[in-house]
Design an enzyme around this catalytic site. Structure first.
Site, PDB file in Angstrom:
ATOM      1  N   ASP A   1      16.287  10.203   0.898  1.00  0.00           N
ATOM      2  CA  ASP A   1      16.913  11.283   0.132  1.00  0.00           C
ATOM      3  C   ASP A   1      17.968  11.973   0.983  1.00  0.00           C
ATOM      4  O   ASP A   1      19.059  12.285   0.508  1.00  0.00           O
ATOM      5  CB  ASP A   1      15.871  12.342  -0.265  1.00  0.00           C
ATOM      6  CG  ASP A   1      14.830  11.791  -1.221  1.00  0.00           C
ATOM      7  OD1 ASP A   1      15.130  10.794  -1.899  1.00  0.00           O
ATOM      8  OD2 ASP A   1      13.735  12.375  -1.288  1.00  0.00           O
TER       9      ASP A   1
ATOM     10  N   THR B   1       3.038 -16.177 -10.326  1.00  0.00           N
ATOM     11  CA  THR B   1       2.573 -17.550 -10.491  1.00  0.00           C
ATOM     12  C   THR B   1       1.665 -17.656 -11.714  1.00  0.00           C
ATOM     13  O   THR B   1       1.766 -18.594 -12.511  1.00  0.00           O
ATOM     14  CB  THR B   1       1.805 -17.998  -9.231  1.00  0.00           C
ATOM     15  OG1 THR B   1       2.584 -17.669  -8.090  1.00  0.00           O
ATOM     16  CG2 THR B   1       1.510 -19.473  -9.263  1.00  0.00           C
TER      17      THR B   1
ATOM     18  N   GLY C   1       9.231  -9.657  -8.319  1.00  0.00           N
ATOM     19  CA  GLY C   1       8.129  -8.734  -8.081  1.00  0.00           C
ATOM     20  C   GLY C   1       7.455  -9.010  -6.758  1.00  0.00           C
ATOM     21  O   GLY C   1       7.616 -10.086  -6.184  1.00  0.00           O
TER      22      GLY C   1
ATOM     23  N   HIS D   1      11.659  16.529  -7.172  1.00  0.00           N
ATOM     24  CA  HIS D   1      12.881  15.907  -7.698  1.00  0.00           C
ATOM     25  C   HIS D   1      12.987  16.159  -9.199  1.00  0.00           C
ATOM     26  O   HIS D   1      14.042  16.524  -9.717  1.00  0.00           O
ATOM     27  CB  HIS D   1      12.839  14.381  -7.515  1.00  0.00           C
ATOM     28  CG  HIS D   1      13.052  13.904  -6.115  1.00  0.00           C
ATOM     29  ND1 HIS D   1      14.143  14.256  -5.364  1.00  0.00           N
ATOM     30  CD2 HIS D   1      12.329  13.059  -5.334  1.00  0.00           C
ATOM     31  CE1 HIS D   1      14.070  13.652  -4.182  1.00  0.00           C
ATOM     32  NE2 HIS D   1      12.974  12.919  -4.139  1.00  0.00           N
TER      33      HIS D   1
ATOM     34  N   HIS E   1       6.257  15.753  -3.909  1.00  0.00           N
ATOM     35  CA  HIS E   1       7.624  15.342  -3.594  1.00  0.00           C
ATOM     36  C   HIS E   1       8.362  14.889  -4.866  1.00  0.00           C
ATOM     37  O   HIS E   1       9.446  15.384  -5.172  1.00  0.00           O
ATOM     38  CB  HIS E   1       7.566  14.223  -2.553  1.00  0.00           C
ATOM     39  CG  HIS E   1       8.897  13.683  -2.139  1.00  0.00           C
ATOM     40  ND1 HIS E   1       9.494  14.011  -0.949  1.00  0.00           N
ATOM     41  CD2 HIS E   1       9.753  12.838  -2.759  1.00  0.00           C
ATOM     42  CE1 HIS E   1      10.661  13.398  -0.864  1.00  0.00           C
ATOM     43  NE2 HIS E   1      10.844  12.662  -1.953  1.00  0.00           N
ATOM     44  N   GLU E   2       7.736  14.001  -5.605  1.00  0.00           N
ATOM     45  CA  GLU E   2       8.397  13.500  -6.821  1.00  0.00           C
ATOM     46  C   GLU E   2       8.533  14.597  -7.867  1.00  0.00           C
ATOM     47  O   GLU E   2       9.546  14.688  -8.554  1.00  0.00           O
ATOM     48  CB  GLU E   2       7.636  12.306  -7.403  1.00  0.00           C
ATOM     49  CG  GLU E   2       7.609  11.061  -6.515  1.00  0.00           C
ATOM     50  CD  GLU E   2       8.979  10.610  -6.029  1.00  0.00           C
ATOM     51  OE1 GLU E   2       9.966  10.739  -6.801  1.00  0.00           O
ATOM     52  OE2 GLU E   2       9.084  10.160  -4.874  1.00  0.00           O
TER      53      GLU E   2
ATOM     54  N   PRO F   1       4.588  -9.725  -3.854  1.00  0.00           N
ATOM     55  CA  PRO F   1       3.542 -10.737  -3.794  1.00  0.00           C
ATOM     56  C   PRO F   1       2.252 -10.228  -4.433  1.00  0.00           C
ATOM     57  O   PRO F   1       1.898  -9.065  -4.259  1.00  0.00           O
ATOM     58  CB  PRO F   1       3.337 -10.948  -2.287  1.00  0.00           C
ATOM     59  CG  PRO F   1       4.588 -10.470  -1.645  1.00  0.00           C
ATOM     60  CD  PRO F   1       5.147  -9.413  -2.533  1.00  0.00           C
ATOM     61  N   GLY F   2       1.593 -11.093  -5.164  1.00  0.00           N
ATOM     62  CA  GLY F   2       0.292 -10.744  -5.724  1.00  0.00           C
ATOM     63  C   GLY F   2       0.348 -10.029  -7.056  1.00  0.00           C
ATOM     64  O   GLY F   2      -0.679  -9.662  -7.610  1.00  0.00           O
TER      65      GLY F   2
HETATM   66  P1  ADP Z   1       2.322 -13.859  -7.152  1.00  0.00           P
HETATM   67  O1  ADP Z   1       2.723 -15.220  -7.623  1.00  0.00           O
HETATM   68  O2  ADP Z   1       3.061 -12.754  -7.846  1.00  0.00           O
HETATM   69  O3  ADP Z   1       2.335 -13.682  -5.667  1.00  0.00           O
HETATM   70  P2  ADP Z   1      -0.224 -14.676  -8.163  1.00  0.00           P
HETATM   71  O4  ADP Z   1       0.119 -14.986  -9.564  1.00  0.00           O
HETATM   72  O5  ADP Z   1      -0.324 -15.811  -7.209  1.00  0.00           O
HETATM   73  O6  ADP Z   1       0.806 -13.608  -7.582  1.00  0.00           O
HETATM   74  O7  ADP Z   1      -1.577 -13.826  -8.127  1.00  0.00           O
HETATM   75  C1  ADP Z   1      -2.698 -14.222  -7.378  1.00  0.00           C
HETATM   76  C2  ADP Z   1      -3.971 -13.973  -8.141  1.00  0.00           C
HETATM   77  O8  ADP Z   1      -4.145 -12.567  -8.370  1.00  0.00           O
HETATM   78  C3  ADP Z   1      -3.979 -14.587  -9.512  1.00  0.00           C
HETATM   79  O9  ADP Z   1      -4.402 -15.901  -9.474  1.00  0.00           O
HETATM   80  C4  ADP Z   1      -4.942 -13.678 -10.265  1.00  0.00           C
HETATM   81  O10 ADP Z   1      -6.283 -14.024  -9.987  1.00  0.00           O
HETATM   82  C5  ADP Z   1      -4.689 -12.334  -9.665  1.00  0.00           C
HETATM   83  N1  ADP Z   1      -3.691 -11.583 -10.444  1.00  0.00           N
HETATM   84  C6  ADP Z   1      -2.454 -11.216 -10.027  1.00  0.00           C
HETATM   85  N2  ADP Z   1      -1.819 -10.532 -10.990  1.00  0.00           N
HETATM   86  C7  ADP Z   1      -2.642 -10.478 -12.048  1.00  0.00           C
HETATM   87  C8  ADP Z   1      -2.540  -9.910 -13.355  1.00  0.00           C
HETATM   88  N3  ADP Z   1      -1.437  -9.253 -13.750  1.00  0.00           N
HETATM   89  N4  ADP Z   1      -3.593 -10.046 -14.196  1.00  0.00           N
HETATM   90  C9  ADP Z   1      -4.692 -10.693 -13.796  1.00  0.00           C
HETATM   91  N5  ADP Z   1      -4.853 -11.248 -12.588  1.00  0.00           N
HETATM   92  C10 ADP Z   1      -3.846 -11.146 -11.703  1.00  0.00           C
HETATM   93 ZN    ZN Z   2      12.457  11.546  -2.647  1.00  0.00          ZN
END
Ligand code: ADP
Ligand code: ZN
Length: 615
Positions: free
Chosen positions: A502, A206, A199, A425, A421-422, A201-202
């Site tokens: 596309d 983790t 997935g 399709h 657009h979607e 980042p963010g």
């Molecule tokens: P990744 O490892 O996918 O880059 P992290 O797990 O480090 O993302 O996410 C960073 C922070 O963002 C987490 O510590 C949390 O505070 C917040 N966060 C990210 N995803 C979620 C989620 N699904 N639910 C709640 N908080 C989230």
């Molecule tokens: Zn398209």
């Protein structure tokens, strides 16, 4: 001698020493020097008696150092033997291949004169430290343990992770495994060793991994893949060993490897030489994974946003054979994430969590956490006692305007365009008589795509893998549906570049129909051009070698453009006839971001339209 020069000389000497020591340590974990020599047949006997714990094979595969269970070492001359590695694996011998291109002789000689230089170097270091209290970075070796982070209790639970229900359900199983391994093993169930979290980042990878450890109440070890890949050959592999050595001591536990693609990228297949360091690190990781038993003692979770670049060896059964996708959250997922991060914050009564969720398509969990934090800071700075909706709106804009999110987070205008657009399709797909059914339409951005329309192929088509000419023509019309919707709604001058992939799909399909599938009457049933996907050339059409005449090329081009313009006409006819449905679906998308197959069917029933032959 000039003092400066002498110092420089010492630096060079020191560098040599440091590298030499490192190489020596890494290649021969015990500093004791080699003594005995074994014959190959004796070695095989020892392996079969499980007396060998580790073997270090020279890079040219001609000799090896053997470390026996009791720590004794021996040298062996190897003979070519196809079964050798298999025997080692069968008897769980830790295999390593000498990293350097140098032969063993070089190192042996070196060990001979390391000692005197070491003293000198040591002295020099002392002097230097006294002079400027400095830290020589090159000496931070061996301290690799510091890079592994360990949390005995993460305190994170699944209730802290929201909006990724699918991933949570899959990982709950892992928690069960860790809590009651016996229940699973006694039934003969195979416990997964490695799970890949894929997935952007963010999105919470983790956090999910920590939650697994927290729920199972086991320690959490983590390291980033980039930490493994360092300048010196052999360091990565030794870090991997360290990591697992520590983990084994605290098992059961979770090992989390972030950015696994840093070590796990596809190996280069011998072209132009690979990255030795990375390959060794990867090999060490594979060796460690293959080494543990089916007992849920260590479960490795690894995160990446590029599962597609990983080496196939990593994904084999018994390694990272499970993949859990951690998607961008949709509107309802975002709402749940906002709830999690609103805990412990004082929100004003006017704060509408649904509204925040709707305003933030493209935000990850990390973005939302950041948003609420930003809002709290804004409120505090203004000396408000609670966080109001106004403040949150201001924070949304701040986060959106942030440099990285510009592309991911959609403006209202862009969102509407993506929705049309979607919807284009989807409607073309839904109204084609011989086509796959629309599974889901979404305007939640993923990867490079602003939105996506998913189709489910029929069972029959999946099994046969055969596609009729009419199916392929329909597919071209569906692929053009997005672009055509933009043309109809915004006018031809307003179309965007959003349809470029596309258009590539359409061009590729049409050309294949003409040149590979014999589906053009004028060209006839002839396969033209070397087959697609040559081993070393790019995947683009341009790289195809031509084995036909200029005239034929012209005919091909004409046939291709005829197919494309027919598809364009059909898509246009369908969408013009059903413009009301198109608009309705687009507004459903704006409202909910995703529309599922059932909702689409209901929509078609409401407007009383059904699949029909167009043109
Ligand atoms: P990744 O490892 O996918 O880059 P992290 O797990 O480090 O993302 O996410 C960073 C922070 O963002 C987490 O510590 C949390 O505070 C917040 N966060 C990210 N995803 C979620 C989620 N699904 N639910 C709640 N908080 C989230
Ligand atoms: Zn398209």
């Amino acid at each position: 001698m000039n003092k400066r020069w002498r110092n420089r000389g010492l630096y060079v000497l020191l560098a040599v020493v440091v590298i030499a020591i490192a190489t020596a340590f890494l290649d021969r974990p015990d500093s004791e020097s080699t003594s005995r020599s074994l014959r190959y047949s004796e070695l095989i006997e020892e392996i079969q008696d499980n007396q060998v714990s580790r073997i270090l094979i020279s890079s040219d595969r001609s000799t090896a150092q053997v470390i026996e269970n009791d720590g004794q070492r021996a040298e062996v001359n190897l003979v070519p033997d196809k079964n050798f590695i298999k025997q080692l694996l069968d008897h769980k011998v830790d295999i390593a291949v000498q990293p350097s291109r140098q032969t063993g002789g070089w190192q042996q000689n070196l060990v001979g004169f390391i000692f005197p230089i070491l003293l000198l170097g040591g002295l020099f270091l002392l002097v230097r430290r006294a002079q400027n209290g400095g830290n020589n970075p090159a000496m931070n070796f061996g301290k690799s343990k510091a890079r592994v982070q360990m949390e005995p209790e993460t305190q994170v639970t699944f209730s802290d992770v929201a909006g990724v229900e699918g991933a949570k359900i899959e990982l709950e199983e892992v928690v069960d495994f860790l809590k009651n391994p016996d229940r699973f093993t006694s039934l003969g169930a195979k416990i997964p060793k490695g799970i890949l979290l894929a997935g952007s980042p963010g999105t919470g990878k983790t956090l999910l991994a920590k939650a697994v450890a927290g729920e199972a109440r086991v320690p959490f070890f983590s390291i980033a893949g980039s930490e493994f890949v360092e300048m010196f050959v052999g360091v990565g592999a030794s870090r991997v060993r360290d990591l697992f050595e520590q983990a084994r001591k605290s098992s059961p536990c979770i090992v989390f490897i972030d950015e696994i693609d840093a070590v796990g990228r596809q190996r280069s297949g011998g072209l132009g030489g690979g990255n030795d360091e990375r390959e060794q690190t990867l090999n060490q990781l594979l060796t460690e994974m293959d080494g543990f038993e089916n007992k849920a003692e260590i479960i490795i979770l690894a995160a990446t946003n590029r599962p597609d670049v990983l080496d196939a060896a990593l994904l084999r059964p018994g390694r990272f054979d499970r993949q859990v996708t951690v998607d961008y959250p949709d509107a309802s997922g975002r709402r749940q994430i906002i709830e999690v991060h609103a805990r412990g914050k004082t929100l004003a009564k006017d704060v509408d969590l649904d509204k925040i969720a709707r305003r933030t398509p493209g935000f990850t969990g990390a973005d939302l956490a950041n948003l609420l934090n930003e809002a709290a800071i804004l409120a505090a700075r203004n000396e408000f006692t609670e966080i109001s909706m106004d403040v949150i709106n201001e924070a949304i804009e701040r986060v959106m305007a942030g440099p990285e999110k510009k592309n991911r987070v959609m403006s209202e205008k862009h969102k509407l365009l993506v929705a049309y657009h979607e919807a284009g399709h989807a409607i073309v797909g839904a109204l084609m008589p011989d086509y796959d059914s629309v599974e889901k339409v979404s305007i939640v951005p993923r990867g490079n795509a602003g939105g996506l329309t998913f189709f489910t192929p029929s069972q029959e088509r999946m099994e046969s893998g055969l596609y009729s000419r009419s199916y392929l023509q329909n597919q071209m019309a569906v692929a053009l549906g997005g672009r055509v919707a933009e043309e109809i709604v915004y006018g031809e001058d307003e179309v965007t570049t959003g349809a470029s992939s596309d258009l590539q799909t359409v061009a590729r399909l049409a050309r294949q129909m003409v040149t590979n599938f014999g589906m053009s009457e004028r060209v006839g049933p002839i396969a033209l051009g070397r087959s697609q996907g040559g081993m070393f050339l790019g995947r683009g059409m341009g790289s195809n070698e031509r084995d036909f005449s200029e005239d034929t090329a012209e005919v091909i081009d004409e046939e291709v453009s005829k197919l494309v313009s027919l598809a364009h006409k059909r898509a246009t006819a369908i969408l013009q006839d059903n413009i009301a449905v198109l608009k309705e679906l687009a507004s459903m998308l704006i409202e909910n971001e995703t529309v599922n197959t059932q909702e689409i069917q209901e929509l078609l029933v409401r407007y009383d339209v059904r699949a029909a032959e167009y043109l």
